[in-house]
Design an enzyme around this catalytic site. Structure first.
Site, PDB file in Angstrom:
ATOM      1  N   HIS A  85      -0.676   0.936   4.227  1.00  0.00           N
ATOM      2  CA  HIS A  85       0.267   1.344   5.269  1.00  0.00           C
ATOM      3  C   HIS A  85       1.214   0.196   5.613  1.00  0.00           C
ATOM      4  CE1 HIS A  85       0.701   3.314   9.543  1.00  0.00           C
ATOM      5  NE2 HIS A  85       1.840   3.289   8.882  1.00  0.00           N
ATOM      6  N   GLU A  88       3.601  -0.305   2.846  1.00  0.00           N
ATOM      7  CA  GLU A  88       4.655   0.724   2.869  1.00  0.00           C
ATOM      8  C   GLU A  88       5.799   0.286   3.780  1.00  0.00           C
ATOM      9  OE1 GLU A  88       5.828   3.993   5.633  1.00  0.00           O
ATOM     10  OE2 GLU A  88       3.745   4.398   5.092  1.00  0.00           O
ATOM     11  N   HIS A  89       5.469  -0.336   4.923  1.00  0.00           N
ATOM     12  CA  HIS A  89       6.497  -0.812   5.848  1.00  0.00           C
ATOM     13  C   HIS A  89       7.219  -2.043   5.317  1.00  0.00           C
ATOM     14  CE1 HIS A  89       5.776   1.312   9.867  1.00  0.00           C
ATOM     15  NE2 HIS A  89       4.930   1.892   9.027  1.00  0.00           N
ATOM     16  N   GLU A 161       5.772  -6.316  10.952  1.00  0.00           N
ATOM     17  CA  GLU A 161       5.327  -4.949  10.682  1.00  0.00           C
ATOM     18  C   GLU A 161       3.815  -4.796  10.769  1.00  0.00           C
ATOM     19  OE1 GLU A 161       7.436  -2.317  10.209  1.00  0.00           O
ATOM     20  OE2 GLU A 161       9.022  -3.765  10.675  1.00  0.00           O
ATOM     21  N   GLU A 195       1.434   1.332  16.153  1.00  0.00           N
ATOM     22  CA  GLU A 195       1.435   2.720  15.694  1.00  0.00           C
ATOM     23  C   GLU A 195       0.014   3.253  15.621  1.00  0.00           C
ATOM     24  OE1 GLU A 195       2.394   5.379  11.688  1.00  0.00           O
ATOM     25  OE2 GLU A 195       2.901   3.263  11.707  1.00  0.00           O
TER      26      GLU A 195
END
Length: 1032
Positions: A85, A88-89, A161, A195
């Site tokens: 994840h 991905e950022h 991130e 998040e």
């Protein structure tokens, strides 16, 4: 080789197999393995392999101008740190060819794409986009391929991130900044970290992810568990990319009418620089349950809006077949629908209707996305004593279903739904196709098999012709106790323990930094220095030269746009809007009945009414019979609340009810008959009616806090806008926190009190729903061949409706809230907020620069301040043209005080900013992404029908948007934002944990003890039809 041809010639035969190479042919570094024409989907699929790296490539050619690209990688997570994840950022934060900060976000206003995103699934990651513009497609493909294959992966991007430790207010690190003592408090930060803290605040997500931990122990949490995320190092991130983001480990997908040859040239140029490696395509399987039942119990949070004795969640799961067997996978999916879909299904009757729980558990249903399919069934809202009864009831239901068999008419209903889904022309078919194929493709399932709908359905029908096919599958997979039963118990200490765990983990990390730095002062200086470096890096975001990034141009946008041809007529004195278009033999029906002086007590219950007519049945038909008829004869019928402001005066609004239905042309009379029966004949006085309405309320109320958590900023905006206009107030009453409060209070009523008063109001709504032809209007979209038959069917339908107008005495509407600051205390680890201001009506020329302003602020200021610096998952500005609202929002925000300051100062920042022509160009491109997004045939003409915004008004707004100047942007920023704030016209709303900064200046509103928001009720208005036409 592909034949050279003009675009028009290619498009004429884009699905014609004869114009493509044969299996074994080589083209641009690829070998064509096979090709197949699929007539029922009007497409041709070509499967290729990259010669040098072995990359898998699937191209789907179809007469569709909305082209799609995606590159994906198998990313089996090595642990729960969320490395897939976070990667991905960070891949989107800069690459070798585009070495600037955040090229992905910088591309958003340089494209006409109608979709751009990236997704981390459980064991793969993919990066898709969709656009109708050929140059745009090439630009985005270049950015996506370079971002994924050649990212810079700078350490600052990892700390921004992923995660880091830093002062709560990043400005503490800036010399000379005036800050409060609490701003210096060291906390965990990071976009993904926040998040996932937000995700973990959702008890439904938490239940699902903890269930996945136990049913799939071989697959770790790819999204990341905040408790484990802070163990991830920068080196581990880089190593994971080197191992997994390689062409040999990738799958590329393209779709649409653009030439395959052009795609292959670009993809080969990027992949060809790599050498082949052994990719990590290991297919991980779920836990072995063959030795008998297994039980897992974990603690979870308490929902403060649900009765304390109804907080348990439990489910039982079975492993099913290998999904490589596409026929069996299809059959098992249909079997699961027969068992649990609809109020008349055996599992619904024996579990929810029997009172064991209030709603399906988050993991309930058939999951055929992995290599081994899983069927889970469970409930939420269970009392402790009933937990073991759930599994017993499931076993009992399976035995009864096996003994009784399945009604052929129910099976025919599901096959009819499949037929309709194939005929329905959507604007996003390519994206839907990709999302359906990708999961199984990564699990080793042949994508060609997934595309062969007719072959699969024909094979299913052949098996069904043999006696006991579905009953045999039920016996094979479900009549045993090789199960996993997973239960989440409520823990009053859960939330507090989360806070304590994070504090202890933070202290440990700070101790480690202190030890390596040589002391506390040195450690703080080191952490603040890193924060300062990150701030300096983030500061370059708005000053960097972006000329390396490709772009399309406003001059590429046509100044004129023709609307869909519409025709108006009257049938039985009712206005009808006709849209004649190729629909594959489908008819789409909509109707609106407007009400004058609707009482508040009736309006707030319309969502419950529209749920009830789909639940109670009539005097002569049960709901099960009605559901079967719906599946056999329609693509669905429904009712909802309707509201729309006037395009000429946003402070006035029209309200009523909306109705809709879809059917094959031959079934339109049955569709009308069914809609009439549901609305007018639902039996609110039946013996079971009160009990079933209570179940609806409890099901809607279960998990309210968690449902709000998934879209908290939308609820905050709704409350803020409710203080600005009539339409805002009405929408919030029907679909916002006011509706949550109503539903939770009704759901928690003692049974002894009953619901007789509620039922009387529902019956009053029933009398009102179809009243008066003078306030009734309809719209039909269909092929030219069915116009006359549909006109006759509509006339028959209208002639059966009641004609007497149900007028209510004029009531004094409640005053708008005068509170400019409202806070809702909710048990979240992050915040959701909105600040909204009144502006102008749709017909005003000021609307266009306000739309442009919202894009300028989002991309040039707020993303930078709220997300990059502030650590929120999202934030921006918005302009709702037809609603006359301009505002700001933040989502999963750890730093609300900073965000409020940013929001309040954004207007002045826009006034003082020296905007460039390039800034304006990008903002206009951003707006036109949605203005010119492809539209499904069923949606054409709906903006006019629902909102009264004509094609001429849309054309005027289009020209105004294209002509917006920098001076106009500054003028509206001053007049509607800066001056609006100076006059205290704003409404500010935040949701989250109540802390000392929520002082006496805030109006604190408790939602009260009871339960949760319903599925967001159907509220039909122009905004839902076409956002961009009416505002961004």
């Amino acid at each position: 080789m592909l034949r050279r041809a003009t675009n028009s010639a290619v498009r004429k035969g884009v699905t014609d197999l004869s114009q493509y190479p044969k299996a074994g042919d080589k083209l641009h570094g690829f070998t064509l393995l096979r090709s197949k024409h699929v007539p029922e989907l009007e497409l041709t699929a070509l499967h290729l392999q990259h010669d040098k790296t072995g990359a898998d490539y699937l191209h789907v050619a179809r007469e569709d101008k909305n082209n799609v690209f995606s590159i994906g990688f198998k990313t089996n997570p090595p642990d729960d740190t969320g490395v897939p994840h976070i990667l991905e950022h960070t891949t989107l934060c800069g690459s070798e060819k585009y070495p600037i900060r955040d090229p992905f976000f910088k591309m958003l206003p340089r494209t006409l794409s109608n979709f751009m995103n990236a997704f981390t699934a459980s064991d793969y990651t993919f990066y898709p986009f969709a656009t109708t513009n050929q140059q745009d497609f090439k630009n985005l493909m270049s950015v996506y391929l370079d971002a994924t294959l050649h990212p810079l992966l700078k350490e600052n991007d990892f700390t921004q991130e992923g995660w880091r430790i830093g002062p709560e207010n990043p400005k503490v690190a800036l010399p000379g900044e005036a800050t409060k003592p609490e701003d210096s408090k060291l906390v965990f930060k990071g976009v993904v970290y926040n998040e996932m803290k937000g995700q973990m605040s959702d008890a439904g997500y938490l239940y699902y992810i903890r269930f996945q931990d136990h049913i799939f122990p071989a697959i770790n949490n790819s999204g990341g568990d905040p408790q484990k995320m802070t163990e991830l190092t920068y080196e581990q991130l880089k190593n994971f990319h080197a191992t997994n983001y390689h062409p040999s480990n990738s799958k590329v997908f393209t779709y649409g009418d653009m030439p395959l040859e052009d795609h292959l040239k670009e993809v080969n140029a990027q992949l060809g620089t790599f050498e082949k490696i052994i990719g990590d395509f290991e297919i991980r399987r779920p836990i072995d349950l063959s030795s008998g039942p297994q039980t897992v119990t974990v603690p979870g949070p308490i929902d403060p809006l649900v009765p304390l004795d109804m907080q348990y969640k439990t489910s039982t799961s079975w492993l099913m077949g290998d999904t490589i067997n596409v026929l069996e996978n299809f059959s098992l999916g249909l079997l699961s629908n027969l068992l649990m879909d609809g109020y008349g299904s055996p599992l619904y009757r024996n579990l929810i209707e029997a009172g064991l729980g209030t709603e399906w558990s988050p993991n309930s249903g058939f999951d055929g996305s992995g290599r081994i399919s899983i069927f889970s069934i469970g409930l939420t809202g269970i009392k402790e004593a009933d937990v073991p009864k759930v599994k017993e009831a499931i076993h009992k239901t399976f035995k009864e279903a096996h003994q009784n068999g399945f009604d052929k008419s129910k099976i025919d209903g599901y096959l009819h739904q499949l037929e309709l889904s194939l005929k329905h022309k959507t604007a996003k078919f390519g994206m839907s196709l990709m999302q359906r194929i990708k999961p199984n493709w990564f699990e080793g399932v042949d994508p060609f098999e997934s595309l062969a709908w007719n072959d699969t359905v024909s094979a299913f029908k052949a098996e069904l012709g043999k006696s006991g096919y579905l009953e045999g599958l039920l016996e094979k997979y479900l009549l045993n106790d090789n199960t996993l039963t997973f239960t989440m118990t409520p823990s009053a200490a859960y939330a507090e323990e989360l806070v304590e765990e994070e504090a202890a983990r933070l202290a440990t990390k700070i101790t480690e930094v202190t030890k390596s730095a040589g002391g506390e002062a040195e450690a703080r200086a080191q952490l603040e220095k890193r924060e300062l470096e990150l701030l300096e890096e983030q500061g370059k975001s708005n000053t960097q030269d972006l000329s390396c990034l490709p772009t399309v141009y406003v001059k590429d946008i046509p100044r004129q746009k023709e609307g869909a041809p519409l025709r108006d007529s009257k049938v039985d004195n009712v206005a009808v809007q006709w849209r004649e278009a190729p629909t594959n033999g489908l008819t789409y029906f909509r109707a609106v009945n407007t009400f004058e002086n609707l009482p508040e007590a009736l309006r707030e219950l319309i969502p419950l009414f529209t749920d009830s007519i789909m639940r109670l049945g009539t005097k002569d038909m049960t709901m099960e019979q009605l559901e079967d008829l719906m599946k056999l004869k329609t693509g669905g019928v429904g009712a909802g609340y309707y509201v729309s402001p006037s395009p000429y005066d946003f402070k006035s609004a029209t309200e009523g009810m909306s109705f809709s239905g879809t059917a094959l042309d031959r079934n339109v009379p049955e569709m009308f008959q069914l809609l009439r029966r549901l609305v007018l004949e639902t039996d609110f006085d039946g013996a079971e009616s009160q009990a079933r309405i209570r179940q609806l309320l409890q099901g809607a109320a279960d998990g309210a806090v968690n449902n709000i958590a998934s879209t908290g900023h939308v609820y905050a905006r709704g409350v803020a806008e409710s203080g600005l206009s009539t339409c805002g107030r009405l929408k919030e009453q029907i679909g916002g926190l006011s509706q949550v409060k109503l539903i939770t209070s009704l759901a928690s009523r003692p049974e002894s009190q009953g619901l007789a008063d509620v039922i009387e109001k529902l019956k009053a709504i029933q009398k009102l729903a179809f009243s008066s032809s003078s306030t009734f209007r309809t719209a039909i979209t269909c092929g030219g061949e069915s116009i006359s038959s549909n006109e006759a069917s509509l006339g028959n339908f209208l002639s059966t409706l009641p004609r007497a107008a149900q007028l209510s005495p004029r009531a004094q509407p409640p005053e708008f809230s005068r509170n400019t600051k409202t806070f809702f205390p909710l048990p979240y680890q992050v915040y959701y907020g909105a600040l909204s201001l009144p502006t102008v009506s749709y017909a005003s020329p000021a609307g266009a620069p306000l739309q442009i302003l919202s894009q300028l602020l989002t991309h040039k200021h707020l993303h930078h301040e709220i997300r990059e610096k502030g650590g929120a998952y999202g934030g921006g500005a918005y302009s709702k043209g037809i609603h006359g609202v301009f505002g700001f929002y933040s989502y999963r925000d750890p730093n609300p005080q900073n965000t409020m300051s940013v929001m309040r100062n954004a207007g002045q920042w826009a006034v003082e900013k020296q905007w460039t022509e390039r800034d304006l160009e990008e903002a206009k491109l951003s707006v036109f992404q949605s203005v010119d997004a492809p539209e499904s045939v069923s949606s054409e003409g709906m903006t006019r029908f629902l909102s009264g915004v004509s094609d001429e008004m849309l054309q005027t707004r289009r020209e105004q948007l294209l002509d917006v100047t920098k001076e106009q942007v500054r003028e509206v920023a001053q007049k509607y934002v800066v001056d609006g704030l100076a006059k205290n016209e704003e409404r500010l709303v935040f949701l989250g944990e109540k802390k000392p900064w929520v002082d006496a200046n805030w109006d604190v509103k408790e939602l009260g003890m009871a339960a949760a928001p319903p599925e967001e009720p159907e509220i039909v208005d122009g905004e839902h039809v076409k956002d961009a036409a009416l505002g961004s």
